[in-house]
Write a protein that holds these residues in place. Structure first.
Motif, PDB file in Angstrom:
ATOM      1  N   ILE A  17      -0.387  -2.161 -10.096  1.00 13.03           N
ATOM      2  CA  ILE A  17      -0.878  -2.627  -8.793  1.00 13.03           C
ATOM      3  C   ILE A  17      -0.256  -3.973  -8.442  1.00 13.03           C
ATOM      4  O   ILE A  17       0.232  -4.186  -7.321  1.00 13.03           O
ATOM      5  CB  ILE A  17      -2.414  -2.731  -8.802  1.00 13.03           C
ATOM      6  N   VAL A  18      -0.242  -4.896  -9.396  1.00 10.73           N
ATOM      7  CA  VAL A  18       0.335  -6.219  -9.133  1.00 10.73           C
ATOM      8  C   VAL A  18       1.832  -6.100  -8.873  1.00 10.73           C
ATOM      9  O   VAL A  18       2.375  -6.757  -7.968  1.00 10.73           O
ATOM     10  CB  VAL A  18       0.047  -7.165 -10.314  1.00 10.73           C
ATOM     11  N   GLN A  19       2.520  -5.253  -9.623  1.00 11.49           N
ATOM     12  CA  GLN A  19       3.965  -5.108  -9.437  1.00 11.49           C
ATOM     13  C   GLN A  19       4.289  -4.565  -8.056  1.00 11.49           C
ATOM     14  O   GLN A  19       5.275  -4.986  -7.428  1.00 11.49           O
ATOM     15  CB  GLN A  19       4.542  -4.180 -10.509  1.00 11.49           C
ATOM     16  N   ALA A  20       3.488  -3.648  -7.540  1.00 15.38           N
ATOM     17  CA  ALA A  20       3.715  -3.126  -6.193  1.00 15.38           C
ATOM     18  C   ALA A  20       3.599  -4.236  -5.150  1.00 15.38           C
ATOM     19  O   ALA A  20       4.382  -4.296  -4.183  1.00 15.38           O
ATOM     20  CB  ALA A  20       2.723  -2.008  -5.888  1.00 15.38           C
ATOM     21  N   ALA A  78       0.837  -1.199   0.000  1.00 17.05           N
ATOM     22  CA  ALA A  78       0.000   0.000   0.000  1.00 17.05           C
ATOM     23  C   ALA A  78       0.874   1.252   0.000  1.00 17.05           C
ATOM     24  O   ALA A  78       0.589   2.239  -0.704  1.00 17.05           O
ATOM     25  CB  ALA A  78      -0.930  -0.001   1.204  1.00 17.05           C
ATOM     26  N   GLY A  79       1.956   1.224   0.767  1.00  9.96           N
ATOM     27  CA  GLY A  79       2.883   2.349   0.793  1.00  9.96           C
ATOM     28  C   GLY A  79       3.542   2.588  -0.557  1.00  9.96           C
ATOM     29  O   GLY A  79       3.706   3.737  -0.990  1.00  9.96           O
ATOM     30  N   LEU A  80       3.909   1.496  -1.237  1.00 10.03           N
ATOM     31  CA  LEU A  80       4.521   1.634  -2.563  1.00 10.03           C
ATOM     32  C   LEU A  80       3.541   2.232  -3.564  1.00 10.03           C
ATOM     33  O   LEU A  80       3.916   3.057  -4.406  1.00 10.03           O
ATOM     34  CB  LEU A  80       5.006   0.264  -3.054  1.00 10.03           C
ATOM     35  N   ILE A  81       2.280   1.823  -3.477  1.00 14.85           N
ATOM     36  CA  ILE A  81       1.267   2.373  -4.391  1.00 14.85           C
ATOM     37  C   ILE A  81       1.105   3.864  -4.154  1.00 14.85           C
ATOM     38  O   ILE A  81       0.998   4.654  -5.102  1.00 14.85           O
ATOM     39  CB  ILE A  81      -0.065   1.623  -4.224  1.00 14.85           C
ATOM     40  N   LYS A  82       1.104   4.275  -2.887  1.00 15.38           N
ATOM     41  CA  LYS A  82       1.003   5.707  -2.596  1.00 15.38           C
ATOM     42  C   LYS A  82       2.212   6.463  -3.130  1.00 15.38           C
ATOM     43  O   LYS A  82       2.075   7.550  -3.706  1.00 15.38           O
ATOM     44  CB  LYS A  82       0.865   5.919  -1.088  1.00 15.38           C
ATOM     45  N   THR A 139      -6.243   5.908  -7.252  1.00 19.37           N
ATOM     46  CA  THR A 139      -5.082   5.086  -6.912  1.00 19.37           C
ATOM     47  C   THR A 139      -4.786   5.154  -5.412  1.00 19.37           C
ATOM     48  O   THR A 139      -4.481   4.129  -4.782  1.00 19.37           O
ATOM     49  CB  THR A 139      -3.869   5.543  -7.728  1.00 19.37           C
ATOM     50  N   ILE A 140      -4.894   6.330  -4.829  1.00 12.65           N
ATOM     51  CA  ILE A 140      -4.704   6.467  -3.383  1.00 12.65           C
ATOM     52  C   ILE A 140      -5.774   5.672  -2.642  1.00 12.65           C
ATOM     53  O   ILE A 140      -5.503   5.005  -1.629  1.00 12.65           O
ATOM     54  CB  ILE A 140      -4.753   7.950  -2.967  1.00 12.65           C
ATOM     55  N   TYR A 141      -7.001   5.720  -3.134  1.00 14.61           N
ATOM     56  CA  TYR A 141      -8.087   4.964  -2.499  1.00 14.61           C
ATOM     57  C   TYR A 141      -7.810   3.461  -2.559  1.00 14.61           C
ATOM     58  O   TYR A 141      -8.073   2.729  -1.603  1.00 14.61           O
ATOM     59  CB  TYR A 141      -9.420   5.281  -3.178  1.00 14.61           C
ATOM     60  N   ALA A 142      -7.261   3.006  -3.689  1.00 10.92           N
ATOM     61  CA  ALA A 142      -6.901   1.588  -3.799  1.00 10.92           C
ATOM     62  C   ALA A 142      -5.869   1.215  -2.746  1.00 10.92           C
ATOM     63  O   ALA A 142      -5.937   0.133  -2.136  1.00 10.92           O
ATOM     64  CB  ALA A 142      -6.368   1.289  -5.203  1.00 10.92           C
ATOM     65  N   ALA A 143      -4.901   2.100  -2.500  1.00  7.09           N
ATOM     66  CA  ALA A 143      -3.901   1.854  -1.459  1.00  7.09           C
ATOM     67  C   ALA A 143      -4.546   1.839  -0.072  1.00  7.09           C
ATOM     68  O   ALA A 143      -4.195   1.009   0.782  1.00  7.09           O
ATOM     69  CB  ALA A 143      -2.811   2.928  -1.529  1.00  7.09           C
ATOM     70  N   MET A 144      -5.479   2.734   0.159  1.00 10.52           N
ATOM     71  CA  MET A 144      -6.183   2.768   1.449  1.00 10.52           C
ATOM     72  C   MET A 144      -6.972   1.482   1.677  1.00 10.52           C
ATOM     73  O   MET A 144      -7.035   0.956   2.795  1.00 10.52           O
ATOM     74  CB  MET A 144      -7.106   3.984   1.502  1.00 10.52           C
ATOM     75  N   LEU A 145      -7.590   0.973   0.614  1.00  9.21           N
ATOM     76  CA  LEU A 145      -8.318  -0.281   0.730  1.00  9.21           C
ATOM     77  C   LEU A 145      -7.370  -1.418   1.090  1.00  9.21           C
ATOM     78  O   LEU A 145      -7.690  -2.262   1.950  1.00  9.21           O
ATOM     79  CB  LEU A 145      -9.044  -0.587  -0.586  1.00  9.21           C
ATOM     80  N   LEU A 146      -6.197  -1.433   0.479  1.00 14.29           N
ATOM     81  CA  LEU A 146      -5.224  -2.474   0.798  1.00 14.29           C
ATOM     82  C   LEU A 146      -4.749  -2.350   2.246  1.00 14.29           C
ATOM     83  O   LEU A 146      -4.534  -3.364   2.926  1.00 14.29           O
ATOM     84  CB  LEU A 146      -4.046  -2.403  -0.167  1.00 14.29           C
ATOM     85  N   GLU A 147      -4.578  -1.126   2.737  1.00 13.63           N
ATOM     86  CA  GLU A 147      -4.208  -0.926   4.134  1.00 13.63           C
ATOM     87  C   GLU A 147      -5.268  -1.512   5.065  1.00 13.63           C
ATOM     88  O   GLU A 147      -4.939  -2.153   6.069  1.00 13.63           O
ATOM     89  CB  GLU A 147      -4.036   0.570   4.430  1.00 13.63           C
ATOM     90  N   PHE A 148      -6.529  -1.299   4.731  1.00 11.93           N
ATOM     91  CA  PHE A 148      -7.599  -1.881   5.552  1.00 11.93           C
ATOM     92  C   PHE A 148      -7.537  -3.398   5.514  1.00 11.93           C
ATOM     93  O   PHE A 148      -7.631  -4.068   6.550  1.00 11.93           O
ATOM     94  CB  PHE A 148      -8.966  -1.396   5.067  1.00 11.93           C
ATOM     95  N   TYR A 149      -7.370  -3.947   4.327  1.00 14.80           N
ATOM     96  CA  TYR A 149      -7.283  -5.403   4.206  1.00 14.80           C
ATOM     97  C   TYR A 149      -6.088  -5.961   4.974  1.00 14.80           C
ATOM     98  O   TYR A 149      -6.162  -7.061   5.538  1.00 14.80           O
ATOM     99  CB  TYR A 149      -7.191  -5.798   2.730  1.00 14.80           C
TER     100      TYR A 149
END
Length: 476
Positions: free
Chosen positions: A187-190, A76-80, A105-115
């Motif tokens: 996203i997958v690469q991150a 998630a940090g890498l995506i941000k 894209t930031i929202y996608a990272a936030m979702l991953l942080e929650f997960y």
């Protein structure tokens, strides 16, 4: 000049491109420019991905929860960190304004942080039994997951296919849209860069029906998750049924907006006009049918038309653009057909209705008023920058019209009456209802629909539990 990245598959952690495989062009919807060439996975690539997913599942499910959480948090940090670059590629291939692309894209990272946090909150329970015996309910990852994501939210939808599954301990093969591949690859690469094993998350492309039949035809895949049209969702559900795979389906909608006489009309206008034309209306939860109580109809109609006319439409890479192009020519053609049919049946065209220019896939923000129920656009999801505004006589009539269609993804309502809010919450048939707001999603809340809009949920705890199966352990 566009700084668009090279494209490839990600199978077993390896970047695969070329070598005689079939491929297709990726087009910039704002200019018609060819951005790059996308390779398709062949049958051997898909078989390798399946074998890897089986191996990756065995490895990833045994990874301790705190380690899984740490890896997903790092991703998630890498995506941000990469959000600016990813958003640039997203806008080039999908068209939405650059600010929206970065926000997605930031929202996608936030979702991953929650997960990531949910990795450590996968609770079971113990049932009360007489002394000397017990029943324990455990939850286990379902197995390798196949995820198919559309082009309208290329980073967020890919994350919705991946994040919950990885948090649950599943492996994933994701197929982003071939029209927006760079976003999904990023996203997958991150995730890979953060430490997710290469066999646990993989990315493939190809002719959609061929890829889906190949993956769903394998007993290795134990769950299907799909976002897209109802027609395709039904088709994939039938394929999955052959092997009794678990499904999550987030399908089409036709979002009703109930605007009552007691609402704050100006606030409703400012919020819902922006929500309607976000991403050129290419949003599953887009508000489409505005059902307006007669007492405020003219004020709402005139205010909505004014806001639609004021929108700046242009290339998403340009400063000040509020609405970019539609993503492809299919969308423009479909909207033109629906507008023409509505006007022919008696609808009033208040503004818009036309393509813009001859370069790219731009379309005017459009408002149709007093549209008859038998018009095509009243019964089929517009998925474009068209708002339908109809006067309604009563609350009962508004609820009846809101529930008339077989779709039930998102609905919206504007009222200051708290008692009415409770009635609407009980009676409007939708998986998500927004009252006095345009937002229907949050990383910790379930996202999904009812009826023809699908079943199962993404996001929230439900997005993880959808990738798990219960096991009851009886001890005597």
């Amino acid at each position: 000049m566009s700084n668009y990245p090279a494209l490839h598959l990600l199978v077993g952690g390896e970047q695969i491109s070329g070598d005689g495989r079939d491929s297709e062009d990726v087009i910039n919807p704002a200019t018609g420019e060819i951005l790059g060439r996308l390779v398709h996975a062949n049958a051997a690539d898909l078989d390798r991905a399946l074998e890897g997913a089986e191996k990756g599942f065995r490895e990833w499910r045994k990874t301790p929860a705190d380690k899984r959480a740490a890896i997903l948090t790092k991703a998630a940090g890498l995506i941000k960190e990469r959000a600016g670059e990813i958003a640039h590629h997203l806008t080039l291939e999908q068209g939405k304004p650059l600010g929206e692309a970065k926000g997605e894209t930031i929202y996608a990272a936030m979702l991953l942080e929650f997960y990531a946090g949910e990795c450590k909150r996968l609770y079971g329970r113990t049932l009360v039994r007489p002394e000397g015996s017990r029943v324990e309910v455990q939850y286990h990852p379902v197995g390798p997951v196949a995820g198919f994501a559309p082009w309208n939210f290329p980073t967020l939808n890919v994350m919705r296919k991946i994040g919950g599954a990885l948090a649950a301990g599943c492996s994933v093969i994701v197929k982003p849209s071939e029209e927006t591949p760079a976003s999904g690859i990023a996203i997958v690469q991150a995730l890979l860069d953060a430490g997710v094993p290469g066999d646990a998350v993989q990315c493939v492309f190809g002719v959609p029906d061929q890829v889906s039949r190949h993956l769903l035809g394998s007993q290795i895949i134990r769950k299907l998750t799909f976002t897209g049209s109802t027609a395709v969702g039904k088709h994939l559900a039938k394929l999955a049924a052959e092997d009794l795979k678990i499904n999550t389906m987030e399908l089409g909608g036709h979002g009703p907006v109930l605007v009552f006489n007691d609402s704050d009309v100006d606030q409703a206008l400012d919020t819902m006009a922006a929500t309607k034309y976000r991403n050129a209306g290419q949003v599953c939860v887009s508000p489409t049918r505005f059902l307006i109580e007669e007492g405020v109809f003219e004020k709402f109609r005139d205010g909505f038309v004014e806001r639609a006319k004021a929108l700046k439409v242009g290339n998403g890479m340009e400063d000040g653009t509020q609405m970019g192009p539609m993503a492809n020519s299919r969308g423009v053609d479909g909207i033109q057909e629906k507008i023409g049919d509505a006007v022919e049946k008696g609808a009033k065209l208040m503004t818009g209705g036309e393509r813009i220019g001859n370069q790219g896939f731009f379309h005017q923000p459009t408002v149709l008023s007093e549209v008859p129920t038998d018009a095509q656009i009243m019964n089929e999801e517009p998925f474009g920058p068209v708002a339908i505004l109809n006067p309604m006589s009563s609350e009962d009539a508004m609820i009846e019209e809101a529930n008339r269609l077989p779709y039930g993804l998102a609905a919206y309502a504007w009222t200051s009456d708290p008692t009415r809010r409770r009635r609407l919450a009980a009676e409007v048939e939708a998986g998500m209802l927004a009252i006095n707001t345009g937002g229907v999603s949050a990383v910790d809340a379930p996202f999904g629909g009812v009826k023809w809009s699908g079943y199962g949920s993404e996001d929230g705890r439900e997005g993880v539990m959808a990738c798990m199966v219960p096991k009851a352990i009886h001890e005597g």
